[in-house]
Each structure stands twice: as structure tokens, then as C-alpha cells.
Write a protein that holds these residues in place. Structure first.
Motif, mmCIF file in Angstrom:
data_model
loop_
_atom_site.group_PDB
_atom_site.id
_atom_site.type_symbol
_atom_site.label_atom_id
_atom_site.label_comp_id
_atom_site.label_asym_id
_atom_site.label_seq_id
_atom_site.Cartn_x
_atom_site.Cartn_y
_atom_site.Cartn_z
ATOM 1 N N GLY A 75 -32.640 71.415 12.423
ATOM 2 C CA GLY A 75 -33.687 72.372 12.720
ATOM 3 C C GLY A 75 -33.935 72.684 14.176
ATOM 4 O O GLY A 75 -34.928 73.345 14.500
ATOM 5 N N GLU A 76 -33.045 72.290 15.074
ATOM 6 C CA GLU A 76 -33.204 72.610 16.500
ATOM 7 C C GLU A 76 -32.550 73.953 16.788
ATOM 8 O O GLU A 76 -31.469 74.264 16.284
ATOM 9 C CB GLU A 76 -32.537 71.532 17.351
ATOM 10 C CG GLU A 76 -32.738 71.687 18.839
ATOM 11 C CD GLU A 76 -34.081 71.180 19.305
ATOM 12 O OE1 GLU A 76 -34.797 71.966 19.947
ATOM 13 O OE2 GLU A 76 -34.414 70.007 19.035
ATOM 14 N N LEU A 77 -33.216 74.752 17.617
ATOM 15 C CA LEU A 77 -32.622 76.019 18.044
ATOM 16 C C LEU A 77 -31.757 75.778 19.271
ATOM 17 O O LEU A 77 -32.212 75.189 20.260
ATOM 18 C CB LEU A 77 -33.715 77.044 18.355
ATOM 19 C CG LEU A 77 -34.578 77.465 17.162
ATOM 20 C CD1 LEU A 77 -35.589 78.528 17.585
ATOM 21 C CD2 LEU A 77 -33.729 77.971 16.000
ATOM 22 N N VAL A 78 -30.502 76.228 19.195
ATOM 23 C CA VAL A 78 -29.567 76.066 20.299
ATOM 24 C C VAL A 78 -28.988 77.422 20.686
ATOM 25 O O VAL A 78 -29.005 78.373 19.899
ATOM 26 C CB VAL A 78 -28.419 75.083 19.936
ATOM 27 C CG1 VAL A 78 -28.964 73.671 19.795
ATOM 28 C CG2 VAL A 78 -27.711 75.521 18.659
ATOM 29 N N VAL A 79 -28.475 77.480 21.900
ATOM 30 C CA VAL A 79 -27.972 78.732 22.450
ATOM 31 C C VAL A 79 -26.449 78.703 22.406
ATOM 32 O O VAL A 79 -25.794 78.018 23.203
ATOM 33 C CB VAL A 79 -28.486 78.952 23.885
ATOM 34 C CG1 VAL A 79 -27.915 80.235 24.468
ATOM 35 C CG2 VAL A 79 -30.014 79.005 23.885
ATOM 36 N N VAL A 80 -25.904 79.433 21.443
ATOM 37 C CA VAL A 80 -24.455 79.497 21.251
ATOM 38 C C VAL A 80 -24.153 80.780 20.490
ATOM 39 O O VAL A 80 -24.936 81.201 19.635
ATOM 40 C CB VAL A 80 -23.937 78.239 20.501
ATOM 41 C CG1 VAL A 80 -24.563 78.115 19.126
ATOM 42 C CG2 VAL A 80 -22.419 78.231 20.407
ATOM 43 N N HIS A 81 -23.022 81.411 20.783
ATOM 44 C CA HIS A 81 -22.726 82.716 20.193
ATOM 45 C C HIS A 81 -22.108 82.623 18.803
ATOM 46 O O HIS A 81 -22.577 83.252 17.855
ATOM 47 C CB HIS A 81 -21.788 83.506 21.104
ATOM 48 C CG HIS A 81 -21.384 84.826 20.529
ATOM 49 N ND1 HIS A 81 -20.258 84.992 19.750
ATOM 50 C CD2 HIS A 81 -21.968 86.033 20.595
ATOM 51 C CE1 HIS A 81 -20.166 86.258 19.370
ATOM 52 N NE2 HIS A 81 -21.192 86.915 19.872
#
Length: 289
Positions: A75-81
């Protein structure tokens, strides 16, 4: 439909839209300098969507940074395309038995172990996939602005509410940020509509090139229509800008992903409001920003 009929219907639509929603002379003439937005950070010069790419954009004097947000298994938001981790990390080496290496199948702690920089170059070895909190805090440190893309929302039910919660917790939903430092966009019109319904004050954008006949619907919940430059024309930009968005201002157009001077000058001539680019220094010089 024949080309002549298409041209006639387009002309009629533009004429009707101009009567209903007059375009300012500056916008109609393509006046003004478009914003320059660093795509996934200054991703031609540092590994995309990392804090190093944010730093590089800041070092170039670029005020706007774009990123992509997805969610881990816990449930963690991560920055990846990408929806998997193969292209931009060493996930295959660290977790060889866990193909197809989808973001949603890994915990935040597992992703934090990955090297997200070596693929780009040895100078960036050890760069990590940032959490959304880490990313927005780095953008804040540089006094930059954020164009946030909710990526693959169909994979992550409720990600719109969660993204807004993180932004709120990190101070990004106050008056100063909402007034001109934050835009939330997605290829999913439903996701953009959800963001607008949950937090109407947030500026929003729909990625892609919706048919001109659908623009009145999009204008109800989106402030921007953001197409690929390959699908762009002067007529389409004018058609979009002829409509008034949910905040009482003309719809805007940000186009992507433009990395050369000639294309930047061409789309600027169409009157776009912004250009998303991996090479923000090149585009800024080309358009006089």
C-alpha cells in the motif's frame, strides 16, 4: 468519413466553440511562452523518476517536474513509470525468482533495496525508487512545481484518494500549492474525474487526444487536455482552448514528449500552454522560456 467532410465538421465545431467560449487574442495567435516541464525529472540527464532527476531539473533552473505514481503490495505509493521494475532497476538480480516483477507484487521495503540508477550510468549507482512522500519533499526543497501522473489506476483501486491523502499530509493541498504548483493527470478519464470529485480545487489533466466532440464532457472535470505531440495540430489546440474548464478558465494543452528544438518550436507555434520534455534545457532555449 471522407477528408473533406472531416475538415468541414472540424471547421464547424471550431466555429461553434469559438462563439460559445471566445479565445483570447494571445492564445488564438499562439502568443506567450509555454511552460517547460521536466519529464520524470530531467530524465535525459539523470535516471527517470529519481530524486537525482529532480535535482538535475532544479540545477537547470526548471520549475516544473512530472512524475508517475503507482502502489506497492503493502500500500505504499512509489514513483516509477512502468508497471514492472525490470527496465529501471536491478530487480531481476535481487529477486530472480519473482517474475514478472510487477510493482504491485513487491512491498515498499523490497523496492527500497533496488538500485534504480546503475542502468542509467555508474555515477548514479545506488539511486533508489522514491516514495511519493520523498519525491514531493524533494520538489518542495527546490521550490518547484509538480505535474503528478496517476499511473495504471485500474491496477490500484482507490489510488486517487490515497494520492490526495499523501499530498495533503505533505502540505501540497494548501492554498499556495493549489493556486499554481500542482496538477494531477492520468490517461484514465475516470481517474481524473474521481480526483476532481474528491478534491475539486485540484487542477487536473487528461492525457491523450480525446475526440473534439467529447471535449464538452471533459471540460466538466479536467482543466487540461494533454496529448502526444505526434497527434497534435493547431486546430486541435484551438478547439481545446475554446472550452472553459471546471475552474472557470480556458482549458489548457500540455504536449509530450518533445526533445528537439524544431518540434518544440512547432508545437509552441500551435499555441500550447506547456511542453513536457526529457531535455528541458533544449526546449527552453528553443521556445525562449
Amino acid at each position: 468519413m471522407h477528408a473533406r467532410a472531416v475538415a468541414a465538421s472540424t471547421t464547424a465545431l471550431l466555429g461553434t466553440a469559438a462563439l460559445l467560449f471566445p479565445v483570447s487574442p494571445a492564445r488564438a495567435a499562439g502568443g506567450g511562452v509555454p511552460l517547460v516541464i521536466a519529464h520524470r525529472g530531467a530524465s535525459a540527464y539523470a535516471p527517470e523518476n529519481t530524486l537525482a532527476a529532480v535535482d538535475k531539473a532544479a540545477g537547470l533552473g526548471i520549475r516544473w517536474v512530472e512524475n508517475d505514481v503507482q502502489r506497492t503490495r503493502d500500500g505504499e505509493l512509489v514513483v516509477v513509470h512502468d508497471d514492472n521494475l525490470r527496465r529501471t532497476t536491478d530487480v531481476e538480480e535481487v529477486y530472480p525468482g519473482r517474475a514478472p516483477w510487477k510493482v504491485k507484487d513487491f512491498t515498499a521495503a523490497e523496492i527500497a533495496r533496488l538500485d534504480a540508477g546503475s542502468w542509467f550510468g555508474p555515477a548514479y549507482a545506488g539511486a533508489r525508487v522514491p516514495t511519493l512522500e520523498q519525491f514531493v519533499n524533494r520538489v518542495e526543497r527546490h521550490h518547484q512545481k509538480l505535474l503528478l501522473e496517476i499511473k495504471n489506476p485500474e491496477l490500484y483501486p482507490g489510488i486517487e484518494r490515497q494520492t490526495l491523502k499523501v499530498l495533503g499530509n505533505e502540505g501540497w493541498l494548501d492554498r499556495s500549492h493549489l493556486a499554481g504548483r500542482l496538477i494531477v493527470q492520468s490517461f484514465s478519464a475516470d481517474s481524473v474525474r474521481t480526483v476532481h470529485e474528491l478534491k475539486p480545487a485540484v487542477k487536473t489533466g487528461v492525457l491523450g487526444t480525446p475526440p473534439m466532440g467529447d471535449l464538452p464532457v471533459y471540460a466538466g472535470f479536467a482543466d487540461q487536455i494533454n496529448p502526444s505531440y505526434r497527434s497534435l495540430s493547431r486546430a486541435y489546440v484551438s478547439a481545446v482552448q475554446a472550452f472553459t474548464g471546471p475552474h472557470g478558465r480556458p482549458l489548457e494543452v500540455l504536449t509530450w514528449t518533445v526533445d528537439d528544438a524544431a518540434t518544440a518550436q512547432r508545437v509552441a507555434g500551435y499555441g500550447v500552454d506547456g511542453i513536457i520534455t526529457n531535455k528541458p534545457d533544449v526546449v527552453r532555449e528553443a521556445v525562449g522560456g
